[in-house]
Design a protein around this motif. Sequence first.
Motif, PDB file in Angstrom:
ATOM      1  N   GLY A  66      19.481 -54.231 -18.625  1.00 53.17           N
ATOM      2  CA  GLY A  66      18.679 -54.034 -17.421  1.00 53.17           C
ATOM      3  C   GLY A  66      17.649 -52.936 -17.591  1.00 53.17           C
ATOM      4  O   GLY A  66      17.903 -51.914 -18.237  1.00 53.17           O
ATOM      5  N   TYR A  67      16.476 -53.138 -16.994  1.00 53.55           N
ATOM      6  CA  TYR A  67      15.410 -52.140 -17.099  1.00 53.55           C
ATOM      7  C   TYR A  67      15.796 -50.844 -16.386  1.00 53.55           C
ATOM      8  O   TYR A  67      15.657 -49.748 -16.932  1.00 53.55           O
ATOM      9  CB  TYR A  67      14.113 -52.705 -16.511  1.00 53.55           C
ATOM     10  CG  TYR A  67      12.939 -51.760 -16.618  1.00 53.55           C
ATOM     11  CD1 TYR A  67      12.186 -51.710 -17.778  1.00 53.55           C
ATOM     12  CD2 TYR A  67      12.581 -50.929 -15.559  1.00 53.55           C
ATOM     13  CE1 TYR A  67      11.101 -50.845 -17.891  1.00 53.55           C
ATOM     14  CE2 TYR A  67      11.513 -50.054 -15.660  1.00 53.55           C
ATOM     15  CZ  TYR A  67      10.769 -50.014 -16.829  1.00 53.55           C
ATOM     16  OH  TYR A  67       9.708 -49.147 -16.932  1.00 53.55           O
ATOM     17  N   LYS A  68      16.307 -50.966 -15.167  1.00 51.78           N
ATOM     18  CA  LYS A  68      16.698 -49.765 -14.404  1.00 51.78           C
ATOM     19  C   LYS A  68      17.794 -49.000 -15.119  1.00 51.78           C
ATOM     20  O   LYS A  68      17.754 -47.769 -15.230  1.00 51.78           O
ATOM     21  CB  LYS A  68      17.165 -50.177 -13.001  1.00 51.78           C
ATOM     22  CG  LYS A  68      17.637 -49.011 -12.135  1.00 51.78           C
ATOM     23  CD  LYS A  68      18.030 -49.479 -10.753  1.00 51.78           C
ATOM     24  CE  LYS A  68      19.337 -50.272 -10.769  1.00 51.78           C
ATOM     25  NZ  LYS A  68      20.497 -49.394 -11.095  1.00 51.78           N
ATOM     26  N   GLU A  69      18.782 -49.724 -15.638  1.00 51.19           N
ATOM     27  CA  GLU A  69      19.887 -49.086 -16.334  1.00 51.19           C
ATOM     28  C   GLU A  69      19.424 -48.453 -17.644  1.00 51.19           C
ATOM     29  O   GLU A  69      19.912 -47.397 -18.048  1.00 51.19           O
ATOM     30  CB  GLU A  69      20.997 -50.105 -16.593  1.00 51.19           C
ATOM     31  CG  GLU A  69      21.733 -50.575 -15.355  1.00 51.19           C
ATOM     32  CD  GLU A  69      20.941 -51.586 -14.516  1.00 51.19           C
ATOM     33  OE1 GLU A  69      21.354 -51.883 -13.381  1.00 51.19           O
ATOM     34  OE2 GLU A  69      19.893 -52.087 -15.022  1.00 51.19           O
ATOM     35  N   ALA A 338      13.867 -54.821 -25.710  1.00 54.16           N
ATOM     36  CA  ALA A 338      13.466 -56.229 -25.596  1.00 54.16           C
ATOM     37  C   ALA A 338      14.143 -56.885 -24.406  1.00 54.16           C
ATOM     38  O   ALA A 338      13.508 -57.622 -23.639  1.00 54.16           O
ATOM     39  CB  ALA A 338      13.811 -56.973 -26.882  1.00 54.16           C
ATOM     40  N   ALA A 339      15.433 -56.634 -24.228  1.00 59.06           N
ATOM     41  CA  ALA A 339      16.144 -57.214 -23.091  1.00 59.06           C
ATOM     42  C   ALA A 339      15.675 -56.595 -21.777  1.00 59.06           C
ATOM     43  O   ALA A 339      15.539 -57.288 -20.762  1.00 59.06           O
ATOM     44  CB  ALA A 339      17.650 -57.018 -23.262  1.00 59.06           C
ATOM     45  N   ALA A 340      15.414 -55.288 -21.781  1.00 57.07           N
ATOM     46  CA  ALA A 340      14.957 -54.618 -20.557  1.00 57.07           C
ATOM     47  C   ALA A 340      13.610 -55.155 -20.104  1.00 57.07           C
ATOM     48  O   ALA A 340      13.367 -55.344 -18.906  1.00 57.07           O
ATOM     49  CB  ALA A 340      14.877 -53.113 -20.787  1.00 57.07           C
ATOM     50  N   HIS A 361       6.257 -49.853 -20.329  1.00 55.53           N
ATOM     51  CA  HIS A 361       7.153 -50.427 -21.331  1.00 55.53           C
ATOM     52  C   HIS A 361       7.996 -49.330 -21.980  1.00 55.53           C
ATOM     53  O   HIS A 361       7.682 -48.136 -21.909  1.00 55.53           O
ATOM     54  CB  HIS A 361       6.344 -51.190 -22.386  1.00 55.53           C
ATOM     55  CG  HIS A 361       5.458 -50.330 -23.235  1.00 55.53           C
ATOM     56  ND1 HIS A 361       5.935 -49.562 -24.270  1.00 55.53           N
ATOM     57  CD2 HIS A 361       4.121 -50.116 -23.214  1.00 55.53           C
ATOM     58  CE1 HIS A 361       4.947 -48.911 -24.844  1.00 55.53           C
ATOM     59  NE2 HIS A 361       3.828 -49.230 -24.225  1.00 55.53           N
ATOM     60  N   LEU A 362       9.083 -49.755 -22.610  1.00 52.65           N
ATOM     61  CA  LEU A 362      10.028 -48.825 -23.210  1.00 52.65           C
ATOM     62  C   LEU A 362       9.956 -48.827 -24.734  1.00 52.65           C
ATOM     63  O   LEU A 362      10.887 -48.367 -25.397  1.00 52.65           O
ATOM     64  CB  LEU A 362      11.455 -49.187 -22.770  1.00 52.65           C
ATOM     65  CG  LEU A 362      11.716 -49.215 -21.264  1.00 52.65           C
ATOM     66  CD1 LEU A 362      13.161 -49.606 -20.983  1.00 52.65           C
ATOM     67  CD2 LEU A 362      11.392 -47.860 -20.634  1.00 52.65           C
ATOM     68  N   SER A 363       8.878 -49.345 -25.294  1.00 49.61           N
ATOM     69  CA  SER A 363       8.812 -49.506 -26.732  1.00 49.61           C
ATOM     70  C   SER A 363       8.968 -48.188 -27.482  1.00 49.61           C
ATOM     71  O   SER A 363       9.501 -48.161 -28.586  1.00 49.61           O
ATOM     72  CB  SER A 363       7.481 -50.164 -27.128  1.00 49.61           C
ATOM     73  OG  SER A 363       7.446 -50.449 -28.505  1.00 49.61           O
ATOM     74  N   TRP A 364       8.507 -47.091 -26.886  1.00 50.77           N
ATOM     75  CA  TRP A 364       8.628 -45.785 -27.533  1.00 50.77           C
ATOM     76  C   TRP A 364       9.734 -44.947 -26.904  1.00 50.77           C
ATOM     77  O   TRP A 364       9.836 -43.750 -27.173  1.00 50.77           O
ATOM     78  CB  TRP A 364       7.309 -45.024 -27.453  1.00 50.77           C
ATOM     79  CG  TRP A 364       6.155 -45.769 -28.027  1.00 50.77           C
ATOM     80  CD1 TRP A 364       5.117 -46.332 -27.345  1.00 50.77           C
ATOM     81  CD2 TRP A 364       5.909 -46.058 -29.412  1.00 50.77           C
ATOM     82  NE1 TRP A 364       4.248 -46.949 -28.201  1.00 50.77           N
ATOM     83  CE2 TRP A 364       4.704 -46.797 -29.492  1.00 50.77           C
ATOM     84  CE3 TRP A 364       6.596 -45.766 -30.593  1.00 50.77           C
ATOM     85  CZ2 TRP A 364       4.173 -47.245 -30.691  1.00 50.77           C
ATOM     86  CZ3 TRP A 364       6.061 -46.217 -31.790  1.00 50.77           C
ATOM     87  CH2 TRP A 364       4.873 -46.935 -31.838  1.00 50.77           C
TER      88      TRP A 364
END
Length: 478
Positions: A66-69, A338-340, A361-364
């Motif tokens: 999950g993105y939030k998690e 990737a899943a987030a 995005h969370l890539s970094w």
Amino acid sequence: MAVESQTGEGGSVDADDRRLEALDPQPLLTRDYEMRPSLVYERLRQRHGAVAPVDLLGVPAWLVLGYKESLEVLQDDDGWPKGLENWRARSEGRVPADWPLGPSLEVNHVLIQGGAGYKPLRTAWDTALRPFQDPRHAQAKRLKAAVTACADDLITLVGQAGGTGLADLSAQFSRPLPLMAASHLLGFPGSQGDDALMDMWRVLDAGPDAEPALERLLAALADLAAQKLKNPGDDFPSYLLAAHPGLTLDELARELFMLLGMTSDHVGILISNTVVEVLSGEGSIRASLSAGMVRETMNRVVMRKPPLVNFVPRFAAKDTPLGNYTIRAGDPVWVSSAAAHADPVFAGHAATNTTVSTRAHLSWGAGSRQCPARELASTVAAVGVGRLFERFTDLELALPVDQLPWRSSPFMRGLRSLPVRYALAPTPEPSTADTAETDLAGEAMTESGAAGSVARDRSARQRSSLWRYLTGLIRTGR
């Protein structure tokens, strides 16, 4: 309050036995994961919710979907610290000594380290990288000029097979370009960086030869560190030693290991993924690229195809609810960017709020432990992508996009090869701006004593084993 932990098929685990091992986690790194990881993430999400128990090559772990998690974990260093000393199963001897991921996680560099030593080390990293990441600094201008020259040389080498033809942009451009940038940053003498990068790929791919590759790589980096200690130069190792004089040679080698990995495999995948997205995507993507919005295009790409799909683990500091489970103290937690990014909550927001979402995005990573080299890596990738689309008058995929060969590791996902048909523009005479930028690079190198001229760099490069390998690809028609 966390709900009961599901075991699937309608079963559940007793409230007093929430052990990760008791949930019978299923292997993550399957053939399905190799081919279509998005389907694997979706199956896990449907069965478990935002957090799922998985088996990583024989070791159980929690995967955050999950993105939030994911943000909750990444932004809370106290609740979810890094550092293998926090891993309960490892301290109890339940992690196999020959676990394939062990070599890459046991190198205690800045992205893995926890505890009191992290903050001064991170401060030193930020200080040492600043001249290369701040565009106002001469070192940053020198780096950009050097990467531009390397990119042009690689493209010109491709063109030796003819003004039009077939090429593998992964083998002939995306992978070697970051190696050249890394060798520039680390101040490798001669072609020593060639073998180091090959060993870095072996470590990241977690294959059977990962451990001996790591030993060779760390030995090469320790030799480099010793050279920089005796003869500092205008390079990252010398700057890091100046910012953190207490580093031992072994510790410095570990930090160079991290930089080599970040500016090689990660950047190479980002370049290839961006090219695929542009060539197979909608017209607006090509339009934005032609308008000079390379960085924004890369942001869109890392949302859909991030190179780093799973971060190194964190560990629960205490029993903590997360998603539909309670994570026990000392359990390993792997955040999947990737899943987030595919989380329906985030993906739906991204579809309607493009301007904001491409920067979310969370890539970094996220929080205070975001990748310290993110600007550096983005610059190298942006220069590479920009030069490709400026120098080639035509590029198209030589295979349908759904037939491109992907490779997945526990950390990264990228293309095994990127076959394209191309038409290369005639090599232009250097412009005044290009000449000025090259002159600046040459002046910076001469003043620091780190290297000679751009021409001498090119001559040394063309004698290297990497250049001979690339030339061989043309001769064999690959």
